[in-house]
Design a protein around this motif. Structure first.
Motif, mmCIF file in Angstrom:
data_model
loop_
_atom_site.group_PDB
_atom_site.id
_atom_site.type_symbol
_atom_site.label_atom_id
_atom_site.label_comp_id
_atom_site.label_asym_id
_atom_site.label_seq_id
_atom_site.Cartn_x
_atom_site.Cartn_y
_atom_site.Cartn_z
ATOM 1 N N GLY A 1 0.824 -1.214 0.000
ATOM 2 C CA GLY A 1 0.000 0.000 0.000
ATOM 3 C C GLY A 1 0.852 1.255 0.000
ATOM 4 N N TRP B 1 2.444 1.641 -3.601
ATOM 5 C CA TRP B 1 1.471 2.043 -4.630
ATOM 6 C C TRP B 1 0.938 3.450 -4.367
ATOM 7 N N SER B 2 0.767 3.812 -3.102
ATOM 8 C CA SER B 2 0.282 5.163 -2.802
ATOM 9 C C SER B 2 1.304 6.211 -3.217
ATOM 10 N N ARG C 1 -1.070 5.419 -7.274
ATOM 11 C CA ARG C 1 -2.028 4.449 -7.811
ATOM 12 C C ARG C 1 -3.217 4.418 -6.847
ATOM 13 N N TRP C 2 -4.443 4.460 -7.355
ATOM 14 C CA TRP C 2 -5.620 4.515 -6.476
ATOM 15 C C TRP C 2 -5.691 3.305 -5.554
ATOM 16 N N TYR C 3 -5.278 2.128 -6.081
ATOM 17 C CA TYR C 3 -5.406 0.928 -5.250
ATOM 18 C C TYR C 3 -4.413 0.925 -4.086
ATOM 19 N N GLY C 4 -3.432 1.820 -4.157
ATOM 20 C CA GLY C 4 -2.517 1.961 -3.016
ATOM 21 C C GLY C 4 -3.247 2.466 -1.786
ATOM 22 N N TRP C 5 -4.089 3.494 -1.995
ATOM 23 C CA TRP C 5 -4.855 4.056 -0.865
ATOM 24 C C TRP C 5 -5.861 3.035 -0.327
ATOM 25 N N VAL C 6 -6.441 2.274 -1.253
ATOM 26 C CA VAL C 6 -7.405 1.243 -0.830
ATOM 27 C C VAL C 6 -6.682 0.182 0.012
ATOM 28 N N THR C 7 -5.492 -0.217 -0.465
ATOM 29 C CA THR C 7 -4.713 -1.234 0.269
ATOM 30 C C THR C 7 -4.359 -0.732 1.661
#
Lengths: 96, 533
Positions: A37, A40-41, A45-51
């Motif tokens: 996370g 990726w953040s 990358r958006w999925y970094g914040w989600v992770t």
């Protein structure tokens, strides 16, 4: 979370239970998600914040699961620690 | 070379003065007793040892090592640094067990878990090995500082090695672990802040995330952006089987005591925590910070790669993260950065000075030479051995050249053969001191044979490191398991005492039943038979 035990007697807390095993699964998973996370953040990358958000949620759940048990173990152990320390020093001084 | 403005020197001098004074201030607490000099009186709240875990494992050579693996392997190199995940399970398994044993060191724990001559041999061996190992770590970390100072100021390498370690020794000698842990807290905060600032600064200097990604894609190296870009199951330079091996070692290793070389400094932090709960959280949180820190570094090194993609020399690309700081930060902040590097450096040095001294004092001097020595005498012995370790580290440091090679060897290979026995001694009552001792001896021979000697004589090919691990584990088991079964189980009195005190997990049924029979534990129906420990 009724399936998670909140109140522990000293004897119950001393035994390894499902709360411990759940923590063994959650804890490395949180590290894994934290590592990915953060990377990726930083790369936006958006999925970094989600992770990262998932790892935060799992951390909260893990603490809810294990903290009551750790508190119970610590409370009970504090009462015995002085005697155990005396035993330890006897072994150290070859008296036991 | 880097030139410092007056503001840079100001930051550096203020920071060093603060760190040293902060440590020395705890002189009175440190000299109160042996438990104060080596464990801060066993009374710390979780966040203090957590900061110490983080600060200790952020050494001068760590960004070089992380830079090396990320520059070489891209973001998948992050998994080389994921060994710290052993704390994920350890925090709630072996940390709890070890904290309840109250042992000062892992060597001492051996004489609580095992008994008789085997336990004493084991304790002496681990204590001696740890004194050597701490001196060795001090040497390699010190030399990393020497190299950095040579790069920055063109000083001879020995100057950086000796100067900063000696400054740090002032407060370790004065206040022992109190000085270490208090300075570590301050150093941890400074270091983490600067790691964030420099890494983000580097990313921005490379044009920001989009620019970095575009540049790497244009170089035809988009695989570097994927942390999970494996080269096949067993083929290529980054096979999936390597990753799975690393995960097993790191995660399952958390059930053991001594499965990682990082276990030994962690053991001291565990015992310095005021309760079992504080010990667990300190190890978990400190290591979580390490995981985040490694990811910050990884993206910053990726930014560096996008700026300088064709560096071939390991020695040069190992400096990637440092170069981002020293080449891109503005005047004034460079000194702040270097002060943080000094903080990173001396937090590691201080830990290993105090830790090595604890093995020399508690496990060797007190246990084998002067069992009835007073606390005052032991504190002075602690100081003397701290000084000896410092001087020895200078000697080792001057003998070392290649940082990455040594670190990977130490992290991966030197623990391969004792990884499983270190778990077995925690989870299996029948495993005895002779078995564990045999695994150590076997590993020392096998690691050199499998990694260097046999491939050198072309008897076996040079094997990938994950295969070396599994081979050494199996070969080691063929030696220590028969020895375990051919020798007697540990004395039941000792096992019962250990069980009642530590409550280990795993296969302990005969010991638990004996403890219940003696009335030391309640049975499953909550009844107590009555008896004495």
């Amino acid at each position: 979370m009724k399936w998670i035990k909140i109140k522990w007697s000293p004897e119950e807390a001393d035994r390894w239970s499902k709360e411990d095993y759940l923590t063994f699964i959650l804890s490395p998973l949180i590290y894994f998600l934290l590592a990915l996370g953060t990377i990726w953040s930083l790369l936006f990358r958006w999925y970094g914040w989600v992770t990262l958000a998932i790892s935060g949620l799992l951390l909260w759940i893990m603490i809810k699961i294990i903290d009551p048990k750790l508190k119970a173990i610590s409370r009970d152990y504090e009462k015995k620690q002085k005697q155990f320390l005396e035993e330890l020093e006897k072994i150290e001084r070859w008296e036991n | 070379m880097v030139s410092f403005a007056w503001l840079d020197w100001f930051w550096l001098i203020v920071f060093i003065a603060l760190m040293v004074v902060c440590g020395v201030l705890f002189y009175r607490l440190g000299k109160r007793s042996l438990a104060d000099f080596f464990l801060a009186g066993r009374g710390l709240p979780w966040w203090l040892p957590a900061a110490s875990v983080y600060a200790t494992h952020s050494a001068t050579d760590t960004p070089m090592w992380v830079s090396g693996v990320i520059y070489k392997y891209g973001l998948r190199g992050i998994w080389y640094t994921f060994f710290s995940a052993w704390c994920a399970i350890s925090a709630f398994a072996s940390t709890r067990i070890f904290r309840r044993s109250l042992a000062y060191t892992q060597a001492e724990w051996q004489t609580l878990r095992f008994s008789g001559l085997g336990a004493e041999l084991l304790r002496g061996w681990i204590a001696g090995w740890q004194v050597f190992m701490n001196m060795f770590v001090l040497g390699w970390v010190g030399m990393a500082m020497g190299k950095l100072c040579h790069y920055l100021f063109n000083w001879p390498e020995w100057v950086g090695l000796i100067l900063f370690s000696s400054l740090c020794a002032i407060y370790v000698l004065a206040a022992g672990y109190w000085g270490v842990v208090m300075a570590d807290f301050q150093q941890g905060v400074v270091a983490f802040s600067v790691i964030i600032i420099v890494s983000i600064w580097g990313i921005v200097a490379a044009g920001g995330p989009q620019q970095i990604i575009a540049k790497i894609n244009s170089l035809g190296e988009s695989w570097r952006l994927n942390p999970l870009a494996f080269s096949g199951w067993t083929s290529g330079d980054f096979p999936l089987v390597w990753f799975l091996t690393m995960l097993v070692i790191a995660v399952i290793g958390g059930f053991g005591i001594g499965t990682s070389i990082d276990w030994y400094p962690e053991a001291q932090r565990i015992q310095s925590a005021r309760t079992v709960r504080d010990a667990s959280y300190s190890i978990w949180a400190g290591s979580a910070l390490i995981v985040v820190r490694n990811s910050l570094w990884a993206v910053a090194v990726l930014a560096f790669f996008s700026l300088y993609p064709r560096i071939q020399s390991t020695a040069q690309y190992e400096m990637a993260w440092y170069r981002l700081g020293f080449e891109f930060l503005p005047v004034g902040l460079v000194g702040f950065f270097f002060a943080a590097v000094v903080a990173i450096h001396i937090s590691t040095i201080s830990t290993h000075l105090n830790l090595g001294a604890s093995y020399a004092t508690r496990d060797l001097y007190q246990h084998y030479f002067r069992p009835r020595a007073s606390d005052k005498e032991l504190v002075w012995v602690g100081r003397l051995t701290t000084l000896i370790l410092l001087l020895g580290s200078f000697l080792y440091g001057l003998m070392m050249k290649e940082i990455t090679q040594w670190l990977i060897f130490a992290l991966w290979i030197m623990t391969a053969g004792i990884w499983l026995p270190s778990i077995l001694q925690v989870v299996w009552w029948r495993f005895n001191a002779w078995g564990y001792l045999a695994s150590w001896m076997a590993n020392l021979g096998l690691s050199w044979l499998v990694v260097w000697v046999l491939p050198e004589f072309r008897i076996i090919p040079v094997l990938p490191d994950y295969l070396q691990f599994w081979i050494m584990m199996v070969l080691g088991a063929l030696i220590y398991l028969p020895i375990t079964f051919m020798t007697r189980p540990e004395d039941m009195n000792r096992l019962v005492k250990y069980y009642v005190m530590s409550r280990p997990l795993g296969w302990w049924k005969p010991v638990r039943e004996e403890a219940i029979r003696r009335g030391l534990l309640k049975d499953n129906e909550g009844k107590l038979a009555g008896g004495q420990l």
